[in-house]
Design a protein around this motif. Structure first.
Motif, short mmCIF file in Angstrom:
data_model
loop_
_atom_site.label_atom_id
_atom_site.label_comp_id
_atom_site.label_asym_id
_atom_site.label_seq_id
_atom_site.Cartn_x
_atom_site.Cartn_y
_atom_site.Cartn_z
N LEU A 3 -50.20 18.42 -55.46
CA LEU A 3 -49.70 17.74 -54.25
C LEU A 3 -50.72 16.69 -53.82
CD1 LEU A 3 -47.43 17.57 -52.26
CD2 LEU A 3 -48.67 19.16 -50.80
N ALA A 84 -42.55 5.07 -59.36
CA ALA A 84 -42.77 5.13 -57.91
C ALA A 84 -42.57 3.74 -57.28
CB ALA A 84 -44.18 5.66 -57.61
N ASP A 87 -38.90 2.99 -57.11
CA ASP A 87 -38.27 3.71 -55.98
C ASP A 87 -38.57 2.99 -54.66
OD1 ASP A 87 -37.30 5.66 -57.62
OD2 ASP A 87 -38.71 7.22 -56.99
N GLU A 91 -35.89 1.49 -52.18
CA GLU A 91 -35.67 2.16 -50.88
C GLU A 91 -36.06 1.28 -49.69
OE1 GLU A 91 -37.90 5.83 -51.11
OE2 GLU A 91 -36.75 6.43 -52.88
N SER A 166 -44.92 7.87 -50.53
CA SER A 166 -44.14 9.09 -50.75
C SER A 166 -43.60 9.15 -52.18
CB SER A 166 -43.06 9.28 -49.69
OG SER A 166 -42.08 8.34 -49.84
N ALA A 167 -43.28 7.99 -52.76
CA ALA A 167 -42.79 8.02 -54.15
C ALA A 167 -43.92 8.40 -55.12
CB ALA A 167 -42.20 6.66 -54.52
N THR A 169 -46.41 10.31 -54.44
CA THR A 169 -46.63 11.75 -54.26
C THR A 169 -45.59 12.54 -55.05
OG1 THR A 169 -47.49 11.29 -52.06
CG2 THR A 169 -46.82 13.56 -52.49
N ARG A 170 -44.35 12.08 -54.97
CA ARG A 170 -43.24 12.77 -55.67
C ARG A 170 -43.44 12.72 -57.19
NH1 ARG A 170 -39.61 10.04 -52.82
NH2 ARG A 170 -38.98 8.53 -54.40
N TRP A 171 -43.71 11.53 -57.74
CA TRP A 171 -43.81 11.40 -59.19
C TRP A 171 -45.09 12.06 -59.72
CZ3 TRP A 171 -39.88 10.85 -62.11
CH2 TRP A 171 -38.76 10.15 -61.65
N TYR A 172 -46.15 12.01 -58.94
CA TYR A 172 -47.42 12.62 -59.40
C TYR A 172 -47.26 14.14 -59.50
CZ TYR A 172 -52.50 13.25 -59.80
OH TYR A 172 -53.77 13.56 -60.23
N SER A 173 -46.44 14.71 -58.63
CA SER A 173 -46.24 16.17 -58.67
C SER A 173 -45.50 16.57 -59.96
CB SER A 173 -45.45 16.64 -57.44
OG SER A 173 -44.10 16.26 -57.56
N LEU A 174 -44.87 15.59 -60.63
CA LEU A 174 -44.12 15.89 -61.86
C LEU A 174 -44.92 15.61 -63.12
CD1 LEU A 174 -40.64 14.39 -60.87
CD2 LEU A 174 -41.25 16.81 -61.05
#
Ligand code: BTN
Length: 248
Positions: A3, A84, A87, A91, A166-167, A169-174
């Protein structure tokens, strides 16, 4: 799963956000520390190129990562960063983008964002600086484009930055889920498969048809002799953007 908790420091002017963040990383800065500058006086691009960064014309941003993932998965970081940015531009600015291997964001076939990821050694271990330059109001290069040109309205840098954080953060978590990143990247890149391209890397250049990417992000290129080359560095140029070619 990692995270990321980005924390952004803002500067009016810096030589390069990547260089400044590398300096901070060598002094122990934590993962997630990020820098935004209004201008860069020595902005850097891939392959030792300059990245023109006039005041207010672009979003000049770098973030420090200290990935837990094995080093052989680190090339996926640049693919994740490109996803990211895609996105964020969709967005926050309504700009749809294509991805040119490895990580140029294109709007209508012209470059709107470049990404420079650099691995560095720090006392706290090996780290990665991901530098992102988005053309907001002015093209860094004549053949490029900008969010302003794509939308006809003044871009909201803060909204794009918030969406980017936020993008990322989202992609790094994957990052540990290699196949998800490769699949998403491939579905968003017209360069992933069936594109006739020239790849140049220093003195060498090859032509061929793209045949997807390897699990580590390398581009598969099928040449006229039928040989499949794996490209890990270089510039890719579309030879006939509208032609569909088969790689099988
Ligand atoms: C490229 O397409 O060549 C990569 C360009 C990367 C530019 C960004 S702007 C923020 C960060 N700081 C730099 O000096 N470079 C990157």
């Amino acid at each position: 799963m990692t995270l990321l908790k980005p924390k952004v420091l803002r500067f009016e002017s810096l030589p390069s956000t990547n260089t400044e963040l590398a300096r901070m990383a060598s002094e122990g800065a934590p993962e997630g520390l990020a820098i935004l500058a209004d201008e860069q006086t020595s902005g850097r691009g891939r392959l030792q190129r300059a990245w023109l960064s006039p005041k207010g014309a672009g979003l000049y941003f770098s973030i420090l990562l200290r990935p837990q993932a094995p080093v052989d998965q680190w090339p996926l970081i640049t693919l994740a960063a490109a996803l990211a940015v895609g996105d964020a531009l969709q967005e926050a600015a309504g700009v749809p983008t294509d991805i040119k291997w490895p990580n140029d964001l294109l709007s209508g076939e012209r470059k709107i964002c470049g990404i420079l990821a650099e691995a560095i050694d720090t006392p706290g271990g090996r780290a990665v600086i991901v530098g992102i330059g988005i053309n907001l109001a002015q093209n860094a290069f004549p053949e490029a484009t900008s969010v302003f040109e794509a939308t006809g309205t003044r871009p909201d840098r803060e909204a794009i930055l918030a969406a980017l954080l936020s993008a990322l953060t989202r992609w790094y978590s994957l990052l540990g889920e290699r196949e998800k990143i490769v699949a998403a990247w491939s579905s968003r890149s017209s360069y992933a498969t069936g594109k006739l391209v020239q790849v140049s890397n220093g003195d060498e250049a090859w032509q061929g048809t793209t045949c997807g990417i390897e699990p580590d992000g390398a581009l598969r290129l099928k040449t006229a002799t039928g040989e499949v080359r794996l490209v890990r560095a270089g510039d890719v140029y579309s030879l006939r953007a509208t032609d569909e070619h088969r790689c099988a």
